[in-house]
Design a protein around this motif. Structure first.
Motif, PDB file in Angstrom:
ATOM      1  N   ASP A 144      -7.405  57.011  45.045  1.00  0.00           N
ATOM      2  CA  ASP A 144      -6.078  56.387  45.080  1.00  0.00           C
ATOM      3  C   ASP A 144      -6.098  55.134  45.951  1.00  0.00           C
ATOM      4  O   ASP A 144      -5.445  54.134  45.638  1.00  0.00           O
ATOM      5  CB  ASP A 144      -5.040  57.376  45.608  1.00  0.00           C
ATOM      6  CG  ASP A 144      -4.673  58.432  44.575  1.00  0.00           C
ATOM      7  OD1 ASP A 144      -5.051  58.269  43.396  1.00  0.00           O
ATOM      8  OD2 ASP A 144      -4.013  59.420  44.951  1.00  0.00           O
ATOM      9  N   THR A 145      -6.854  55.195  47.036  1.00  0.00           N
ATOM     10  CA  THR A 145      -6.974  54.024  47.911  1.00  0.00           C
ATOM     11  C   THR A 145      -7.627  52.861  47.169  1.00  0.00           C
ATOM     12  O   THR A 145      -7.204  51.708  47.275  1.00  0.00           O
ATOM     13  CB  THR A 145      -7.799  54.369  49.165  1.00  0.00           C
ATOM     14  OG1 THR A 145      -7.130  55.411  49.897  1.00  0.00           O
ATOM     15  CG2 THR A 145      -7.953  53.155  50.066  1.00  0.00           C
ATOM     16  N   ALA A 147      -7.554  52.451  43.930  1.00  0.00           N
ATOM     17  CA  ALA A 147      -6.635  52.017  42.878  1.00  0.00           C
ATOM     18  C   ALA A 147      -5.546  51.094  43.423  1.00  0.00           C
ATOM     19  O   ALA A 147      -5.071  50.201  42.711  1.00  0.00           O
ATOM     20  CB  ALA A 147      -6.011  53.233  42.209  1.00  0.00           C
ATOM     21  N   LYS A 148      -5.169  51.319  44.681  1.00  0.00           N
ATOM     22  CA  LYS A 148      -4.114  50.499  45.295  1.00  0.00           C
ATOM     23  C   LYS A 148      -4.665  49.225  45.931  1.00  0.00           C
ATOM     24  O   LYS A 148      -3.899  48.349  46.327  1.00  0.00           O
ATOM     25  CB  LYS A 148      -3.381  51.328  46.349  1.00  0.00           C
ATOM     26  CG  LYS A 148      -2.615  52.519  45.778  1.00  0.00           C
ATOM     27  CD  LYS A 148      -2.040  53.372  46.888  1.00  0.00           C
ATOM     28  CE  LYS A 148      -1.339  54.619  46.323  1.00  0.00           C
ATOM     29  NZ  LYS A 148      -0.844  55.508  47.420  1.00  0.00           N
ATOM     30  N   SER A 149      -5.986  49.142  46.041  1.00  0.00           N
ATOM     31  CA  SER A 149      -6.599  47.988  46.676  1.00  0.00           C
ATOM     32  C   SER A 149      -6.417  46.727  45.824  1.00  0.00           C
ATOM     33  O   SER A 149      -6.369  46.787  44.595  1.00  0.00           O
ATOM     34  CB  SER A 149      -8.099  48.249  46.891  1.00  0.00           C
ATOM     35  OG  SER A 149      -8.753  47.076  47.325  1.00  0.00           O
ATOM     36  N   LYS A 150      -6.329  45.605  46.493  1.00  0.00           N
ATOM     37  CA  LYS A 150      -6.233  44.319  45.800  1.00  0.00           C
ATOM     38  C   LYS A 150      -7.601  43.641  45.667  1.00  0.00           C
ATOM     39  O   LYS A 150      -7.714  42.574  45.070  1.00  0.00           O
ATOM     40  CB  LYS A 150      -5.273  43.398  46.553  1.00  0.00           C
ATOM     41  CG  LYS A 150      -3.836  43.905  46.560  1.00  0.00           C
ATOM     42  CD  LYS A 150      -2.916  42.933  47.284  1.00  0.00           C
ATOM     43  CE  LYS A 150      -1.470  43.444  47.265  1.00  0.00           C
ATOM     44  NZ  LYS A 150      -0.546  42.512  47.958  1.00  0.00           N
ATOM     45  N   ARG A 155     -10.997  47.408  42.336  1.00  0.00           N
ATOM     46  CA  ARG A 155     -10.291  47.583  41.063  1.00  0.00           C
ATOM     47  C   ARG A 155     -11.290  47.745  39.915  1.00  0.00           C
ATOM     48  O   ARG A 155     -11.047  48.503  38.968  1.00  0.00           O
ATOM     49  CB  ARG A 155      -9.376  46.383  40.798  1.00  0.00           C
ATOM     50  CG  ARG A 155      -8.336  46.120  41.881  1.00  0.00           C
ATOM     51  CD  ARG A 155      -7.435  47.332  42.104  1.00  0.00           C
ATOM     52  NE  ARG A 155      -6.622  47.616  40.954  1.00  0.00           N
ATOM     53  CZ  ARG A 155      -5.417  47.086  40.739  1.00  0.00           C
ATOM     54  NH1 ARG A 155      -4.913  46.225  41.614  1.00  0.00           N
ATOM     55  NH2 ARG A 155      -4.720  47.414  39.681  1.00  0.00           N
ATOM     56  N   GLU A 168      -6.116  57.682  35.286  1.00  0.00           N
ATOM     57  CA  GLU A 168      -4.998  57.938  36.193  1.00  0.00           C
ATOM     58  C   GLU A 168      -4.312  59.250  35.833  1.00  0.00           C
ATOM     59  O   GLU A 168      -3.930  60.027  36.713  1.00  0.00           O
ATOM     60  CB  GLU A 168      -3.991  56.780  36.119  1.00  0.00           C
ATOM     61  CG  GLU A 168      -2.802  56.949  37.066  1.00  0.00           C
ATOM     62  CD  GLU A 168      -1.822  55.800  37.000  1.00  0.00           C
ATOM     63  OE1 GLU A 168      -0.834  55.830  37.752  1.00  0.00           O
ATOM     64  OE2 GLU A 168      -2.052  54.863  36.206  1.00  0.00           O
TER      65      GLU A 168
END
Length: 284
Positions: A144-145, A147-150, A155, A168
């Motif tokens: 999840d970390t 997936a939320k990373s920019k 990604r 997901e």
């Protein structure tokens, strides 16, 4: 419950030198090893010459039983009827998923995204029971970390896992299973202290069992050179014969390799020079 077989207070503190996956596979290896030493006299006598005593044999079995959750008195075991079927099914599904799941993550990220693989898999691997629940939950948190990373590399790693099946939707499904499993082990939606302690105790025992196995399996490799002995001890694998054009005969025995060649007219000739057709030497 493992304290009834092994006194944890007397176990040395060791750091594991192998992956969690290898640790979890150790009991199966030890079963074959101990069974061979208990049933094949020549193997037992050979290793006794290296110092393998009855006490060491008993210790191997005790560690194996403890790692397998054996309780001599049956105390601490929870009756199946006392476990919520939904919780039991969730734990079983997590147990069934984590081995292949970790393999997917390791394979997909290890080659294409090695830095993310190190972050995601650090200290994690397939396990069972409460340890599997905690391991899968930690894995999901780390994914999840990502997936939320920019960061583009993070990604990209998630995109690779999506293609490999860890979508997901699948992560949400696993998260729901973890929630159900944890609710069944504690009222406050977290593993109880007893559950966590049992997982820690089992980990210590697995590490000790691995140390025992590495010690005596290395002694066995030094002592025994015959392949059949190593096979009995589980220290070698049977060779898989490659498929050939040799067909078995009616009685199950393999026929010898063909030494016959076919001529343009359909007749056959052996390597010794004889020919067969409708008649030997038949003309066309």
């Amino acid at each position: 419950m493992t304290k009834k077989v092994i006194d944890l207070a007397k176990l040395p503190v060791r750091e594991s030198t192998v992956s969690q996956e290898t640790l979890e596979a150790t009991p199966a290896r030890v079963v074959a090893f101990l069974r061979a030493l208990g049933t094949v006299p020549v193997l037992r006598k050979g290793l006794e010459a290296r110092g393998y005593s009855a006490d060491e044999h008993r210790r191997g079995w005790a560690l194996l039983q403890a790692a397998s959750g054996y309780d001599a008195d049956g105390e601490g075991e929870v009756a199946a009827s006392q476990v919520d079927p939904e919780v039991r099914d969730a734990i079983a599904e997590i147990d069934a998923w984590d081995e292949d799941g970790f393999r997917i993550v390791r394979a997909a990220l290890g080659r294409l995204h090695p830095e993310q693989a190190k972050t995601v898999l650090a200290g994690l691997g397939p396990s069972t029971g409460a340890a599997a629940i905690l391991g899968v939950e930690t894995l999901l948190d780390r994914l999840d970390t990502l997936a939320k990373s920019k960061h583009p590399a993070d990604r990209a790693a998630i995109a690779t896992l999506e293609v490999r099946g860890l979508t997901e939707a699948e992560r949400k499904r696993l998260r729901a299973l973890v929630k159900v499993a944890k609710e069944g082990t504690s009222r406050d939606d977290a593993p109880s202290e007893e559950t966590v302690q049992m997982a820690d105790d089992r980990q210590r025992i697995l590490v000790e069992l691995r140390a025992w196995y590495e010690d005596w399996s290395e002694m066995a490799r030094v002592t025994f050179k015959r392949r059949d002995h190593l096979l009995r001890l589980g220290l070698a694998q049977r060779k898989v014969r490659k498929k050939t054009d040799v067909a078995p005969t009616a009685d199950g025995e393999a026929a010898g390799p063909s030494n016959v060649t076919r001529g343009k007219n359909g007749s056959t000739a052996s390597k010794s020079g004889s020919t067969t057709g409708a008649f030997a030497g038949e003309s066309t």
